[in-house]
Design a protein around this motif. Structure first.
Motif, PDB file in Angstrom:
ATOM      1  N   ALA A 152     -48.114 -23.803  13.712  1.00 24.48           N
ATOM      2  CA  ALA A 152     -46.916 -24.488  14.126  1.00 24.48           C
ATOM      3  C   ALA A 152     -45.913 -26.043  14.467  1.00 24.48           C
ATOM      4  N   VAL A 153     -46.948 -26.733  14.381  1.00 21.20           N
ATOM      5  CA  VAL A 153     -46.695 -28.220  14.356  1.00 21.20           C
ATOM      6  C   VAL A 153     -46.194 -28.039  12.706  1.00 21.20           C
ATOM      7  N   ALA A 154     -46.652 -27.804  11.446  1.00 16.09           N
ATOM      8  CA  ALA A 154     -46.471 -27.936  10.118  1.00 16.09           C
ATOM      9  C   ALA A 154     -45.269 -27.637   9.583  1.00 16.09           C
ATOM     10  N   ALA A 155     -44.773 -25.970  10.290  1.00 15.83           N
ATOM     11  CA  ALA A 155     -43.572 -25.716  10.299  1.00 15.83           C
ATOM     12  C   ALA A 155     -42.108 -26.170  11.317  1.00 15.83           C
ATOM     13  N   ALA A 156     -42.439 -27.218  12.730  1.00 15.40           N
ATOM     14  CA  ALA A 156     -41.758 -28.130  12.778  1.00 15.40           C
ATOM     15  C   ALA A 156     -41.222 -28.771  12.609  1.00 15.40           C
ATOM     16  N   LEU A 157     -42.333 -29.404  11.404  1.00 11.23           N
ATOM     17  CA  LEU A 157     -42.287 -30.605  10.863  1.00 11.23           C
ATOM     18  C   LEU A 157     -41.293 -29.976   9.598  1.00 11.23           C
ATOM     19  N   VAL A 158     -41.674 -29.013   8.532  1.00  9.73           N
ATOM     20  CA  VAL A 158     -40.817 -28.652   7.816  1.00  9.73           C
ATOM     21  C   VAL A 158     -39.231 -28.990   7.974  1.00  9.73           C
ATOM     22  N   ALA A 159     -39.407 -27.903   9.077  1.00 11.53           N
ATOM     23  CA  ALA A 159     -37.582 -27.433   9.713  1.00 11.53           C
ATOM     24  C   ALA A 159     -37.026 -28.823  10.011  1.00 11.53           C
ATOM     25  N   ALA A 160     -37.330 -29.875  11.033  1.00 13.89           N
ATOM     26  CA  ALA A 160     -38.036 -30.865  11.107  1.00 13.89           C
ATOM     27  C   ALA A 160     -36.592 -32.100  10.081  1.00 13.89           C
ATOM     28  N   LEU A 161     -37.386 -31.915   8.357  1.00 12.96           N
ATOM     29  CA  LEU A 161     -36.869 -32.631   7.465  1.00 12.96           C
ATOM     30  C   LEU A 161     -35.949 -31.973   6.412  1.00 12.96           C
ATOM     31  N   VAL A 162     -36.138 -30.563   6.392  1.00 13.15           N
ATOM     32  CA  VAL A 162     -34.908 -29.709   6.090  1.00 13.15           C
ATOM     33  C   VAL A 162     -33.979 -29.748   6.460  1.00 13.15           C
ATOM     34  N   LEU A 163     -33.926 -29.712   8.551  1.00 14.02           N
ATOM     35  CA  LEU A 163     -32.393 -29.783   9.156  1.00 14.02           C
ATOM     36  C   LEU A 163     -31.861 -30.998   9.461  1.00 14.02           C
ATOM     37  N   GLY A 164     -33.155 -31.640   9.536  1.00 13.88           N
ATOM     38  CA  GLY A 164     -32.868 -32.843   9.760  1.00 13.88           C
ATOM     39  C   GLY A 164     -31.869 -33.687   8.498  1.00 13.88           C
ATOM     40  N   THR A 165     -32.200 -33.823   7.289  1.00 13.92           N
ATOM     41  CA  THR A 165     -31.575 -34.598   6.149  1.00 13.92           C
ATOM     42  C   THR A 165     -30.352 -33.661   6.292  1.00 13.92           C
ATOM     43  N   LEU A 166     -30.351 -32.317   6.665  1.00 14.69           N
ATOM     44  CA  LEU A 166     -29.593 -31.335   6.320  1.00 14.69           C
ATOM     45  C   LEU A 166     -28.274 -31.896   7.089  1.00 14.69           C
ATOM     46  N   LEU A 167     -28.578 -32.033   8.488  1.00 10.39           N
ATOM     47  CA  LEU A 167     -27.823 -32.701   9.546  1.00 10.39           C
ATOM     48  C   LEU A 167     -26.539 -34.510   9.364  1.00 10.39           C
ATOM     49  N   ALA A 168     -28.017 -34.811   8.560  1.00 11.59           N
ATOM     50  CA  ALA A 168     -27.639 -36.486   8.469  1.00 11.59           C
ATOM     51  C   ALA A 168     -26.781 -36.362   7.445  1.00 11.59           C
ATOM     52  N   VAL A 169     -26.568 -35.209   6.669  1.00 15.23           N
ATOM     53  CA  VAL A 169     -25.783 -35.536   5.580  1.00 15.23           C
ATOM     54  C   VAL A 169     -24.352 -35.134   5.776  1.00 15.23           C
ATOM     55  N   VAL A 170     -24.161 -33.666   7.041  1.00 14.41           N
ATOM     56  CA  VAL A 170     -22.993 -33.248   7.044  1.00 14.41           C
ATOM     57  C   VAL A 170     -22.431 -34.023   8.498  1.00 14.41           C
ATOM     58  N   ILE A 208     -31.702 -33.032   0.113  1.00 18.42           N
ATOM     59  CA  ILE A 208     -32.969 -33.858   0.921  1.00 18.42           C
ATOM     60  C   ILE A 208     -32.627 -34.944   0.427  1.00 18.42           C
ATOM     61  N   GLY A 209     -32.998 -35.802  -0.685  1.00 13.17           N
ATOM     62  CA  GLY A 209     -33.369 -36.687  -0.852  1.00 13.17           C
ATOM     63  C   GLY A 209     -32.101 -37.907  -0.331  1.00 13.17           C
ATOM     64  N   THR A 210     -30.171 -36.974  -0.193  1.00 17.61           N
ATOM     65  CA  THR A 210     -28.918 -38.186   0.531  1.00 17.61           C
ATOM     66  C   THR A 210     -29.578 -37.956   2.004  1.00 17.61           C
ATOM     67  N   GLY A 211     -30.064 -36.416   2.387  1.00 18.25           N
ATOM     68  CA  GLY A 211     -30.453 -36.594   3.596  1.00 18.25           C
ATOM     69  C   GLY A 211     -31.460 -37.652   4.367  1.00 18.25           C
ATOM     70  N   LEU A 212     -32.290 -38.497   3.603  1.00 18.27           N
ATOM     71  CA  LEU A 212     -33.685 -39.124   3.183  1.00 18.27           C
ATOM     72  C   LEU A 212     -32.800 -39.909   3.446  1.00 18.27           C
ATOM     73  N   PHE A 213     -32.355 -40.531   2.404  1.00 12.76           N
ATOM     74  CA  PHE A 213     -31.823 -41.655   2.248  1.00 12.76           C
ATOM     75  C   PHE A 213     -30.503 -42.439   3.244  1.00 12.76           C
ATOM     76  N   ILE A 214     -30.244 -41.305   3.469  1.00 13.33           N
ATOM     77  CA  ILE A 214     -29.424 -42.061   4.671  1.00 13.33           C
ATOM     78  C   ILE A 214     -30.040 -42.313   6.357  1.00 13.33           C
ATOM     79  N   VAL A 215     -31.117 -41.290   5.871  1.00 15.84           N
ATOM     80  CA  VAL A 215     -31.926 -41.165   7.320  1.00 15.84           C
ATOM     81  C   VAL A 215     -32.588 -43.128   7.468  1.00 15.84           C
ATOM     82  N   ILE A 216     -33.541 -43.359   5.914  1.00 19.24           N
ATOM     83  CA  ILE A 216     -34.013 -44.490   5.559  1.00 19.24           C
ATOM     84  C   ILE A 216     -33.248 -45.122   5.904  1.00 19.24           C
ATOM     85  N   TYR A 217     -32.111 -45.277   5.241  1.00 20.40           N
ATOM     86  CA  TYR A 217     -31.574 -47.141   4.827  1.00 20.40           C
ATOM     87  C   TYR A 217     -31.337 -47.766   5.832  1.00 20.40           C
TER      88      TYR A 217
END
Lengths: 230, 517
Positions: B14-32, B368-377
């Motif tokens: 469940a933790v692993a799934a939550a991490l994946v979901a957070a990473l994918v959906l989080g970066t999508l959210l950051a992008v939007v 995902i890359g764009t999203g990560l960039f936005i989050v990390i920047y």
């Protein structure tokens, strides 16, 4: 002493009630029509299936909620009794130490058990290199080292030929003679019951009846059993 | 009341799934959130969307259309090397895109074989750049996939049907009408939709063979907005467009495609009594030969061009190879850390966890890359994190495939040995070490091999993040090609090819090389 205290098992349309005791050291066959719930009853005693009511007691202690490995039970299933990727010694050793950290004493213990089931010197083999009968012997050696007071057999020898099956049943009887463990054994074959089980639990029509004398029961079967025996 | 499953914790899954979901959906959210929607889509963005859709449709239609005769030939012919050819059809999955592109240039490029022949015959030359180059490369990659999917359809027709047809004296045309056409009607939409979805998020092909206002995909436009204009708002806006496109395509593909396998059982052709005429034999042979040539020739040319230069590779290439190896291994480790607990949880009754793993398919690497960039920047220098980010994104992209391999294998172990394990007190980590890992070792090796090879050959996020000092092997090779250092690029291609397939072979072999019942 095994006590099934007002035990109720429900699974969809299937219902089974059991209220009985099996004395320590008894050898009991579990007989009944297909689908009556023989295997399910053993599953509940072994802890693989939760009853919807009642209790399972061993010598008065409630084990209804105990994990399967924490019960005083050693069980053999219809198939998959051995791990194919482990050696014979490892498969038997699991009965002593689930983490397989076997010291010299453990290894000797395993070797003695293999001697008793007639597999001397075969410890290094994997199950695939053994015949069906030898595989059954490995599983019995594990039951032996597990040294649990209650042994449950869910037709582990069903796939063997008649002669081999009789041989295994005699081996089971001999091993239990030494350990004094209580045996519950599901069977389709009344001859198995006559051979090693002086008492029989009849499972039919939603009820598991208390143990009765096997010979008497099979000589004068009640209607439900007669229909099944034919 | 209920069956008890293996006594093993599901929370790591469940933790692993939550991490994946957070990473994918989080970066999508950051992008939007970052997207400057107010600016709207300009003509350049619309052109990119149009090109993306057009090339994806063309690639899907052509791949599927060509795959039908090839699959039919493979379905009704038995010949030496058939099994090898079918195995080869799975190879593009782990073939680095940049290597294939180089091979295609060697065949169809300006000084490639085809143009040499055309010049010799006095005909007009063809260009590999632009729309047809992009479509050509996509067909190269997806014709094998389409062939496998359609061949599966053919093999799913029970052999008894063909026996009955022979009994009734059916000719090829009758067989087509009663058996093959209904099968194709069922299989083709799914195959086309899957390829359409794959081609939508094509980046490396567009980067190398496309470009310019007339041949830019949305993924490429994201990259350009990033690298050339450093316009994060526009990149995020394009990424949002891409999310909508890929999300829609993924939904369509999931609806239309059947749960496919990795080609299990494709090696036993049904006995066929029709199609024994000389004409049909010749056509089938031609189709198989053409397809094999189309797939093998480019790679053979890369090997021929690159092998001589292997000894004289610039040190930068070796350094990049080392970097890529580290990224691939890290990515494989991360994939395992995520996939294994998720597979255990999914196999012991949390089936929906596998669906979270599929998120990686719905999101494209560049998004995902764009999203990560936005989050990390705001907090760190994304460029310094280029390699870890690449490894993470590669692991997320491989996760759906890994789960498809690992979940059924884990489920088999739970079903076959769950009770025995529980009755012996084999639980938790003990069960993992003594029962699960040895029993799924084969699947584990296959999943690791796929992940490592995919990561090794990936040219995506790294292009977005890397500074001139940092490069993975595919990126280094791309730079060499851009600098027209063709000999070094060809040598790098051979190295990359060797490492990708070598990693896959080693890991897959490691999984199989276990004396086991």
């Amino acid at each position: 002493m095994l006590t099934l205290d007002n035990l109720r098992i429900d699974q969809g349309d299937f219902h089974l009630a059991a209220n009985l005791t099996v004395p320590t050291g008894a050898r009991v066959a579990v007989i009944g029509p297909s689908g009556a719930g023989k295997s399910t009853l053993l599953s509940v005693i072994a802890g693989f299936f939760d009853p919807s009511g009642g209790r399972v007691l061993w010598n008065g202690a409630d084990i209804t909620d105990a994990a399967p490995g924490a019960r005083p039970v050693a069980m053999l299933f219809q198939d998959n009794n051995l791990f194919p990727h482990l050696t014979v010694t490892q498969n038997v050793g699991l009965g002593l130490r689930p983490d397989l950290r076997l010291d010299a004493g453990d290894t000797r213990h395993v070797a003695r058990a293999l001697d008793r089931v007639g597999l001397t010197g075969m410890g290094a083999r994997r199950p695939a290199a053994l015949s069906g009968g030898q595989q059954s012997r490995v599983a019995l050696a594990r039951v032996l080292v597990q040294d649990r007071p209650l042994v449950l057999l869910d037709e582990p020898f069903a796939a063997l030929g008649p002669a081999l099956k009789r041989e295994m049943l005699d081996l089971v009887a001999a091993l239990l003679e030494g350990s004094g463990a209580t045996l519950l054994m599901v069977s389709h074959d009344p001859a198995d019951a006559r051979r090693i089980a002086p008492h029989t639990v009849l499972v039919a029509r939603g009820q598991a009846l208390p143990p009765q004398d096997t010979a008497t029961l099979l000589d004068n079967p009640p209607p439900a059993l007669r229909a099944y025996l034919g | 009341m209920a069956e008890r499953a293996v006594a093993i914790n599901r929370w790591p899954g469940a933790v692993a799934a939550a991490l994946v979901a957070a990473l994918v959906l989080g970066t999508l959210l950051a992008v939007v959130l970052r997207a400057e929607a107010g600016r709207g889509l300009g003509p350049a963005e619309w052109a990119a969307i149009r090109f993306t859709l057009v090339q994806a449709v063309l690639s899907a239609v052509i791949s599927v259309a060509l795959a039908i005769p090839v699959a039919r030939a493979l379905a009704r012919r038995r010949f030496a090397g058939r099994g090898l050819l079918i195995t080869l059809l799975g190879a593009p999955f782990i073939l680095p895109v940049i290597v294939a592109v180089m091979g295609l240039i060697a065949v169809f490029g300006r000084s490639g074989l085809v143009n040499v022949a055309l010049r010799w015959a006095g005909l007009a030359e063809i260009s590999i750049y632009g729309l047809h180059g992009v479509v050509l490369a996509h067909v190269f990659f997806n014709l094998p996939l389409a062939t496998r999917l359609i061949l599966q359809g053919w093999q799913d027709i029970p052999a008894e049907r063909f026996r009955l047809a022979a009994q009734l004296g059916f000719g090829p045309r009758d067989i087509f009408r009663t058996l093959e056409r209904p099968m194709l009607a069922r299989v083709l939409p799914g195959a086309g939709a899957v390829i359409f979805a794959i081609c939508l998020s094509s980046f490396a092909v567009a980067l190398t063979l496309g470009g310019g206002p007339r041949a830019t995909t949305v993924e490429l436009a994201i990259y350009q907005a990033f690298r050339f204009d450093f316009d994060l708002g526009r990149a995020a806006l394009l990424a949002s467009v891409q999310i909508a496109l890929v999300g829609m395509a993924a939904l369509i593909a999931l609806r239309l495609s059947r749960r496919d396998t990795f080609g299990a059982g494709l090696d036993r052709p049904a006995r066929r009594w029709d199609a024994q005429t000389a004409t049909l034999r010749v056509t089938d042979t031609l189709w198989i030969a053409l397809a094999a040539l189309f797939l093998i020739l480019p790679i053979a040319l890369v090997l021929a061009d690159g092998l001589p230069g292997l000894a004289r590779l610039p040190s930068a290439v070796w350094r990049a190879a080392g970097v890529s190896l580290l990224v691939a291994l890290g990515s494989t480790g991360l994939m395992l850390a995520l996939a294994l607990p998720m597979a255990v949880a999914a196999a012991t009754g949390r089936g929906w966890l596998e669906a979270i793993g599929l998120l990686g398919i719905a999101a494209s690497p560049l998004v995902i890359g764009t999203g990560l960039f936005i989050v990390i920047y705001p907090v760190a220098d994304p460029v310094a994190l280029a390699l870890p980010v690449t490894g993470v994104v590669n692991a997320i992209m491989a996760l759906p495939f890994a789960l498809r391999i690992l979940v059924p294998a884990t489920r088999d172990v739970v079903q076959g040995y769950g009770r025995l394990s529980a009755s012996l007190g084999l639980t938790g980590l003990l069960w993992l070490r003594l029962v699960l890992l040895p029993r799924i070792r084969r699947s584990l090796g296959f999943a690791c091999g796929l992940t490592a090879a995919m990561s090794m050959g990936d040219l995506g996020v790294i292009a977005l993040f890397a500074d001139p000092e940092t490069a993975t092997l595919p990126l280094q090779m791309y730079r060499l090609m851009g600098a027209y250092r063709i000999e070094a690029a060809a040598g790098a291609a051979v190295l990359l090819l060797t490492l990708s397939f070598g990693l896959f072979w080693l890991m897959d072999k490691g999984g199989r090389g276990f004396a086991d019942a």
